[in-house]
Design an enzyme around this catalytic site. Sequence first.
Site, PDB file in Angstrom:
ATOM      1  N   HIS A 170      28.757  38.760  36.612  1.00 47.68           N
ATOM      2  CA  HIS A 170      28.048  38.137  37.928  1.00 47.68           C
ATOM      3  C   HIS A 170      27.180  38.764  38.141  1.00 47.68           C
ATOM      4  CE1 HIS A 170      32.435  37.113  38.506  1.00 47.68           C
ATOM      5  NE2 HIS A 170      33.258  38.420  37.821  1.00 47.68           N
ATOM      6  N   ASP A 206      37.432  36.723  31.054  1.00 50.68           N
ATOM      7  CA  ASP A 206      37.548  37.193  31.951  1.00 50.68           C
ATOM      8  C   ASP A 206      38.239  36.511  32.914  1.00 50.68           C
ATOM      9  OD1 ASP A 206      36.111  39.923  33.504  1.00 50.68           O
ATOM     10  OD2 ASP A 206      36.769  37.963  34.726  1.00 50.68           O
ATOM     11  N   ASP A 295      41.492  40.985  32.805  1.00 50.13           N
ATOM     12  CA  ASP A 295      42.082  41.154  34.437  1.00 50.13           C
ATOM     13  C   ASP A 295      42.733  39.655  34.539  1.00 50.13           C
ATOM     14  OD1 ASP A 295      39.378  39.437  34.323  1.00 50.13           O
ATOM     15  OD2 ASP A 295      38.726  40.437  36.173  1.00 50.13           O
TER      16      ASP A 295
HETATM   17  C1  SP5 Z   1      34.280  41.839  36.586  1.00 45.97           C
HETATM   18  C2  SP5 Z   1      35.115  41.296  37.505  1.00 45.97           C
HETATM   19  O1  SP5 Z   1      36.316  41.171  36.903  1.00 45.97           O
HETATM   20  N1  SP5 Z   1      34.340  40.997  38.879  1.00 45.97           N
HETATM   21  C3  SP5 Z   1      35.626  41.286  39.403  1.00 45.97           C
HETATM   22  C4  SP5 Z   1      35.268  41.292  40.891  1.00 45.97           C
HETATM   23  C5  SP5 Z   1      35.871  40.373  41.645  1.00 45.97           C
HETATM   24  N2  SP5 Z   1      36.048  40.873  43.260  1.00 45.97           N
HETATM   25  C6  SP5 Z   1      36.939  39.926  44.145  1.00 45.97           C
HETATM   26  C7  SP5 Z   1      36.935  40.399  45.438  1.00 45.97           C
HETATM   27  C8  SP5 Z   1      38.594  39.949  46.116  1.00 45.97           C
HETATM   28  C9  SP5 Z   1      39.460  40.973  46.759  1.00 45.97           C
HETATM   29  N3  SP5 Z   1      39.491  42.239  46.667  1.00 45.97           N
HETATM   30  C10 SP5 Z   1      40.700  42.853  47.023  1.00 45.97           C
HETATM   31  C11 SP5 Z   1      40.691  44.506  46.182  1.00 45.97           C
HETATM   32  C12 SP5 Z   1      40.034  45.518  47.341  1.00 45.97           C
HETATM   33  N4  SP5 Z   1      40.000  46.588  46.336  1.00 45.97           N
HETATM   34 ZN    ZN Z   2      36.750  39.703  35.877  1.00 43.16          ZN
END
Ligand code: SP5
Ligand code: ZN
Length: 352
Positions: A170, A206, A295
């Site tokens: 990202h 990913d 993921d």
């Molecule tokens: C590298 C990678 O997999 N980055 C992914 C980042 C995604 N983050 C988005 C978060 C959206 C909200 N999730 C709530 C979890 C709160 N801890």
């Molecule tokens: Zn991811």
Amino acid sequence: MAKLDLPVVWSDEVLRHLPDAEIWIGVRTPGTELPERATVLRAALVGAGARLVQARPLADELLGQAHDPALVAHLRDIYREWVDGGYLEYQNRVVPYVFPTEAMLEGLPLRRPTAVHARAGQFCYDTMTLVGPGTWPAAQAAAHAAATAADLVAAGERAAYALCRPPGHHATRTGFGGSCYLNNAAVAVLALQRAGVGRVAVIDVDAHHGNGTQSIFYDRADVLYTSVHVDPGAGWFPHYAGFADETGTGAGEGANLNLPIAPGSGDQPWLAGVRRMAEFVAGRADAIVLSLGVDAAADDPESPLQVTEQGYHDTGAILAELGLPAVAVHEGGYHLPTLGSLTVATLTGLTH
Ligand code: SP5
Ligand code: ZN
């Protein structure tokens, strides 16, 4: 199971980044991109027979090619500025509050703000990617690991795996977010090319679209980028990128392929996407960089995809049919009990 015959590039420094928290819609939630991810991965890979190789400091000059040097300097210095400015009284991590978006500047030149609390947002595009005392050494070590793995492949290994943490896909040329600081996959591409590999394809498995990697290479014909990921148009991170109509620009037109899939998708749509990515790359690259996030797996808390361990194995096996040397760079994957076996399954598929 047959032994995993693969170098795994490792540095203890990757453990030093402790996110502590992610600020999501203003709520301080526990960080999910934890150092235990790296120790779990290392244990699983060594248990499967892989050999550990120490990361070497091969990436520093490449960081300035992947990123605006001002971003790199910011990541190196901002935590110290935060401490010296007395901000620990408010927050134990660097947390941005104002962002110099296009909507704010509308053509004005981007200035370096005087206040450290304003500077905190200059290069950061979300509130979930905090900077702490160990963030810079860990991010740097992850980039070193990616470059070391690329060098091993350029020197003749069929495949190598960089156990990168924090992840990277990202991170754009001038920005960081999505738990990423430096773009490790981009560093791997540049390291391969420095070693004489001409055309490189980044294949991103990913669960999320790698908007940073896409954007770094968006105008280049010699670096393909392709990704299968949960549809950002269905409400998923990175929200503003990863759509199918993003196909590259200028010389890079046609060198970018995004395959968004619906939330809830399992192995069948996922593997159809992986096959399309392999067809896109076939005959157009001399090596691949695999942005390996796990993921998309059913148990993962950060995505709604339902890929199984067999699906991850088959992902690796389909990509192996390309017959190209491969540098795998770790990205996401947050479910500690299954992270290791999913990664071993993918790399087993890739190398057998
Ligand atoms: C590298 C990678 O997999 N980055 C992914 C980042 C995604 N983050 C988005 C978060 C959206 C909200 N999730 C709530 C979890 C709160 N801890
Ligand atoms: Zn991811």
